[in-house]
Design a protein around this motif. Structure first.
Motif, PDB file in Angstrom:
ATOM      1  N   UNK A 103       2.451  -0.290  -7.026  1.00 15.98           N
ATOM      2  CA  UNK A 103       2.112  -1.605  -6.478  1.00 15.98           C
ATOM      3  C   UNK A 103       2.080  -1.565  -4.954  1.00 15.98           C
ATOM      4  N   UNK A 104       3.130  -1.008  -4.355  1.00 22.10           N
ATOM      5  CA  UNK A 104       3.208  -1.017  -2.888  1.00 22.10           C
ATOM      6  C   UNK A 104       2.154  -0.099  -2.266  1.00 22.10           C
ATOM      7  N   UNK A 105       1.902   1.041  -2.912  1.00 22.77           N
ATOM      8  CA  UNK A 105       0.870   1.947  -2.410  1.00 22.77           C
ATOM      9  C   UNK A 105      -0.499   1.270  -2.424  1.00 22.77           C
ATOM     10  N   UNK A 106      -0.850   0.655  -3.534  1.00 24.31           N
ATOM     11  CA  UNK A 106      -2.160   0.005  -3.659  1.00 24.31           C
ATOM     12  C   UNK A 106      -2.256  -1.180  -2.708  1.00 24.31           C
ATOM     13  N   UNK A 158       3.796   4.952   5.489  1.00 24.08           N
ATOM     14  CA  UNK A 158       4.335   4.431   4.230  1.00 24.08           C
ATOM     15  C   UNK A 158       3.459   4.859   3.055  1.00 24.08           C
ATOM     16  N   UNK A 159       2.156   4.809   3.232  1.00 24.39           N
ATOM     17  CA  UNK A 159       1.236   5.232   2.169  1.00 24.39           C
ATOM     18  C   UNK A 159       1.521   6.674   1.768  1.00 24.39           C
ATOM     19  N   UNK A 160       1.693   7.527   2.758  1.00 23.29           N
ATOM     20  CA  UNK A 160       1.962   8.936   2.487  1.00 23.29           C
ATOM     21  C   UNK A 160       3.269   9.112   1.714  1.00 23.29           C
ATOM     22  N   UNK A 161       4.302   8.380   2.099  1.00 24.27           N
ATOM     23  CA  UNK A 161       5.600   8.515   1.439  1.00 24.27           C
ATOM     24  C   UNK A 161       5.565   7.988   0.009  1.00 24.27           C
TER      25      UNK A 161
END
Length: 309
Positions: free
Chosen positions: A237-240, A219-222
């Motif tokens: 927000x979701x990445x962090x 998910x981080x990569x995407x």
């Protein structure tokens, strides 16, 4: 930090962004979305001069059709509606009227005349039941009416006619995700990714699928790929948040500083700064960030969830 209900709700905003505006039976419309690929153009109906000439249409019919396209391309919906209605009344038996009716449904959708738009689409489909463009246009209208179930029905029928279409695949995947049907959502979003250039919405949707399935690194990569295509505060927000969850705190802090420079008024980002400060035992600073976040419009329930422990 948050459960699948929150994941599902967070898709609603970019579902509408992904919807954009729809292609019409003549000239594709300018899209409302910042995404240039927002509209379902892969099977837009072609109502070119050659089509009408080959079909033996009269000049009057063609002139009125061109006039409607002119208004539609400029988003002059009332004028487009008036010309289309006039053309249909003058030529009620024309075999190409399903194209005009589809355009009429589009114009009325934008005028928020949804019952009348649905009537136009229904008549168009009686004349041309296997038109992917009419199904796609009506799906968009159902989305404007906040009826995801009926939008899904039209998208499904469209994809049964042609299984590789950009807009229907994207929208069906995102709506399935909103409804918490992660497996189905992944199926359509991955098919989209195989056949078309990536869009931020598809990449974000697949990242949400990975989150729901516990695949945080993927998910981080995407999310990173999505942000490379378009800056978006929710994706930041979701990445962090995921980097905090996976204990990549230095990276999370660096990303947060970058995100705040781009979106200094995004309240939810200050909640993440509060989380990082609380983890570093800077409780006073964390409390100040929560207050700042709420002043900037952060979700109070999200603040409680993030800082519960």
């Amino acid at each position: 930090f948050y459960d699948m209900r929150t994941l599902r709700n967070s898709t609603a905003t970019f579902i509408m962004i992904a919807a954009g505006t729809i292609a019409t039976a003549g000239v594709p419309q300018a899209q409302n979305s910042p995404d240039d690929k927002a509209m379902p153009s892969s099977n837009a109906i072609s109502a070119t001069k050659d089509t009408f000439k080959e079909s033996g249409r009269t000049e009057t019919y063609l002139q009125l059709a061109d006039s409607a396209d002119h208004y539609i391309s400029r988003k002059m919906w009332s004028e487009a509606e008036a010309v289309l209605v006039r053309n249909l009344r003058r030529h009620p038996a024309n075999v190409n009227n399903w194209q005009l009716l589809s355009n009429l449904g589009v114009a009325r959708t934008h005028l928020r005349k949804l019952p009348e738009a649905m009537e136009a689409f229904e008549t168009a489909l009686v004349m041309q039941p296997r038109s992917t463009a009419v199904h796609n246009n009506r799906a968009f209208a159902w989305l404007m009416a906040d009826n995801s179930d009926k939008a899904l029905k039209d998208l499904t029928e469209s994809l049964e006619i042609d299984s590789v279409q950009e807009w229907p695949l994207r929208m069906k995947g995102l709506i399935e995700l909103k409804e918490n049907r992660v497996k189905e959502a992944r199926r359509y979003l991955e098919r989209h990714r195989r056949h078309f250039d990536p869009t931020p919405e598809v990449l974000s949707g697949l990242a949400l699928c990975d989150e729901a399935d516990g695949m945080k690194e993927e998910a981080i990569s995407l999310y990173g790929e999505a942000l490379a295509l378009r800056q978006d505060p929710d994706n930041w927000f979701r990445l962090i948040m995921l980097k905090i969850e996976t204990n990549r705190l230095g990276e999370a802090d660096d990303d947060l500083q970058r995100a705040l420079k781009i979106f200094p008024d995004e309240g939810n980002l200050y909640l993440l700064r509060a989380v990082l400060r609380k983890q570093n035992f800077l409780n006073t600073e964390a409390e100040a960030d929560v207050k700042l976040a709420l002043r900037k419009g952060a979700d109070p329930e999200l603040a409680k969830a993030l800082l519960a422990n």
